[in-house]
Design a protein around this motif. Sequence first.
Motif, PDB file in Angstrom:
ATOM      1  N   GLY A 144     -12.523  32.049  10.677  1.00 26.76           N
ATOM      2  CA  GLY A 144     -12.698  31.273  11.892  1.00 26.76           C
ATOM      3  C   GLY A 144     -12.989  32.121  13.103  1.00 26.76           C
ATOM      4  O   GLY A 144     -12.578  31.778  14.225  1.00 26.76           O
ATOM      5  N   HIS A 145     -13.697  33.250  12.900  1.00 30.22           N
ATOM      6  CA  HIS A 145     -14.097  34.065  14.051  1.00 30.22           C
ATOM      7  C   HIS A 145     -15.173  33.335  14.853  1.00 30.22           C
ATOM      8  O   HIS A 145     -15.974  32.591  14.298  1.00 30.22           O
ATOM      9  CB  HIS A 145     -14.646  35.415  13.581  1.00 30.22           C
ATOM     10  N   SER A 146     -15.210  33.614  16.147  1.00 29.07           N
ATOM     11  CA  SER A 146     -16.152  32.926  17.027  1.00 29.07           C
ATOM     12  C   SER A 146     -17.592  33.330  16.774  1.00 29.07           C
ATOM     13  O   SER A 146     -18.515  32.560  17.027  1.00 29.07           O
ATOM     14  CB  SER A 146     -15.795  33.196  18.492  1.00 29.07           C
ATOM     15  N   SER A 147     -17.811  34.552  16.281  1.00 24.98           N
ATOM     16  CA  SER A 147     -19.168  35.021  16.034  1.00 24.98           C
ATOM     17  C   SER A 147     -19.192  36.027  14.900  1.00 24.98           C
ATOM     18  O   SER A 147     -18.158  36.620  14.547  1.00 24.98           O
ATOM     19  CB  SER A 147     -19.755  35.662  17.298  1.00 24.98           C
ATOM     20  N   TYR A 148     -20.384  36.224  14.357  1.00 23.96           N
ATOM     21  CA  TYR A 148     -20.559  37.211  13.291  1.00 23.96           C
ATOM     22  C   TYR A 148     -20.234  38.608  13.799  1.00 23.96           C
ATOM     23  O   TYR A 148     -19.627  39.417  13.081  1.00 23.96           O
ATOM     24  CB  TYR A 148     -22.003  37.163  12.778  1.00 23.96           C
ATOM     25  N   SER A 149     -20.621  38.905  15.034  1.00 21.04           N
ATOM     26  CA  SER A 149     -20.401  40.244  15.583  1.00 21.04           C
ATOM     27  C   SER A 149     -18.911  40.577  15.674  1.00 21.04           C
ATOM     28  O   SER A 149     -18.512  41.729  15.495  1.00 21.04           O
ATOM     29  CB  SER A 149     -21.053  40.372  16.966  1.00 21.04           C
ATOM     30  N   THR A 150     -18.082  39.563  15.926  1.00 21.80           N
ATOM     31  CA  THR A 150     -16.633  39.791  15.963  1.00 21.80           C
ATOM     32  C   THR A 150     -16.143  40.294  14.619  1.00 21.80           C
ATOM     33  O   THR A 150     -15.403  41.273  14.532  1.00 21.80           O
ATOM     34  CB  THR A 150     -15.890  38.496  16.336  1.00 21.80           C
ATOM     35  N   THR A 151     -16.559  39.616  13.551  1.00 23.38           N
ATOM     36  CA  THR A 151     -16.162  40.016  12.209  1.00 23.38           C
ATOM     37  C   THR A 151     -16.693  41.402  11.876  1.00 23.38           C
ATOM     38  O   THR A 151     -15.964  42.258  11.358  1.00 23.38           O
ATOM     39  CB  THR A 151     -16.698  39.007  11.167  1.00 23.38           C
ATOM     40  N   ALA A 152     -17.974  41.632  12.186  1.00 23.91           N
ATOM     41  CA  ALA A 152     -18.610  42.910  11.865  1.00 23.91           C
ATOM     42  C   ALA A 152     -17.956  44.064  12.620  1.00 23.91           C
ATOM     43  O   ALA A 152     -17.736  45.142  12.057  1.00 23.91           O
ATOM     44  CB  ALA A 152     -20.087  42.841  12.182  1.00 23.91           C
ATOM     45  N   ASN A 153     -17.620  43.853  13.889  1.00 17.44           N
ATOM     46  CA  ASN A 153     -17.013  44.917  14.690  1.00 17.44           C
ATOM     47  C   ASN A 153     -15.634  45.310  14.168  1.00 17.44           C
ATOM     48  O   ASN A 153     -15.254  46.478  14.198  1.00 17.44           O
ATOM     49  CB  ASN A 153     -16.892  44.485  16.155  1.00 17.44           C
ATOM     50  N   ILE A 154     -14.893  44.321  13.670  1.00 20.58           N
ATOM     51  CA  ILE A 154     -13.535  44.589  13.193  1.00 20.58           C
ATOM     52  C   ILE A 154     -13.541  45.255  11.821  1.00 20.58           C
ATOM     53  O   ILE A 154     -12.778  46.182  11.555  1.00 20.58           O
ATOM     54  CB  ILE A 154     -12.706  43.290  13.138  1.00 20.58           C
ATOM     55  N   TYR A 155     -14.446  44.795  10.947  1.00 23.06           N
ATOM     56  CA  TYR A 155     -14.380  45.217   9.549  1.00 23.06           C
ATOM     57  C   TYR A 155     -15.553  46.076   9.082  1.00 23.06           C
ATOM     58  O   TYR A 155     -15.679  46.346   7.894  1.00 23.06           O
ATOM     59  CB  TYR A 155     -14.253  43.985   8.647  1.00 23.06           C
ATOM     60  N   ALA A 156     -16.377  46.544  10.023  1.00 18.97           N
ATOM     61  CA  ALA A 156     -17.535  47.356   9.644  1.00 18.97           C
ATOM     62  C   ALA A 156     -17.112  48.627   8.905  1.00 18.97           C
ATOM     63  O   ALA A 156     -17.781  49.068   7.965  1.00 18.97           O
ATOM     64  CB  ALA A 156     -18.357  47.717  10.874  1.00 18.97           C
TER      65      ALA A 156
END
Length: 210
Positions: free
Chosen positions: A152-164
Amino acid sequence: AYYGLRCGEVCGLRWDAIDFQEGTIAIKHVISKGLDENDTEVLIKRNRTKNKSSYRTLPLIPFIKEKLLERKAWNTEMRKKHGNSYNTVHTDYVFTGKLGALLTPTNLSRYFRKMLADYGLRRIRFHDLRHSCASLLLANGISMKEIQDWLGHSSYSTTANIYAHLDSHSKNASAKVIASVFQTQGIEPKGKLKEKQGKKKGPARKMKIA
């Protein structure tokens, strides 16, 4: 750990969000801490999540379904056992105590710390289970976009930044795939191409690049 729910999403889970027939669980209500006009800490119940993407409906995992049904039976048993002493204000919530008191984010975190200590486990925050969920999904081939929807992240970039930084495995797999594709197509390394060109007599022909 299964759904990567935030603390407030766990505490805010209500029975009307669970469809045992269709096999779904909806994350649509949260409980958080706040301050009233006297700066006294109070619980805030909201029929909206952290952001629009946080409102999500997920498949009901069989193991979780079983545990929820056990919980529902336990809540009913406690209500019958304690009679008039039971607080019926929060009966629509999944997680209530023996006397019907609502589970709060503060108490959930406290119970979680105690459980870790009881089992001799390393101390982490309850929220860290959300990261564990994402890490396990990523390690088992689930895409960042799918993880974004699950958490339920607000954007793809949020997920990518955290778990890259955890995505190295998939990147290594991509490197192997692309290398394999070029090799099976008979494309030789640049060094060998130059070596062959050097053996030709006369000036080398210019290569037209499309």
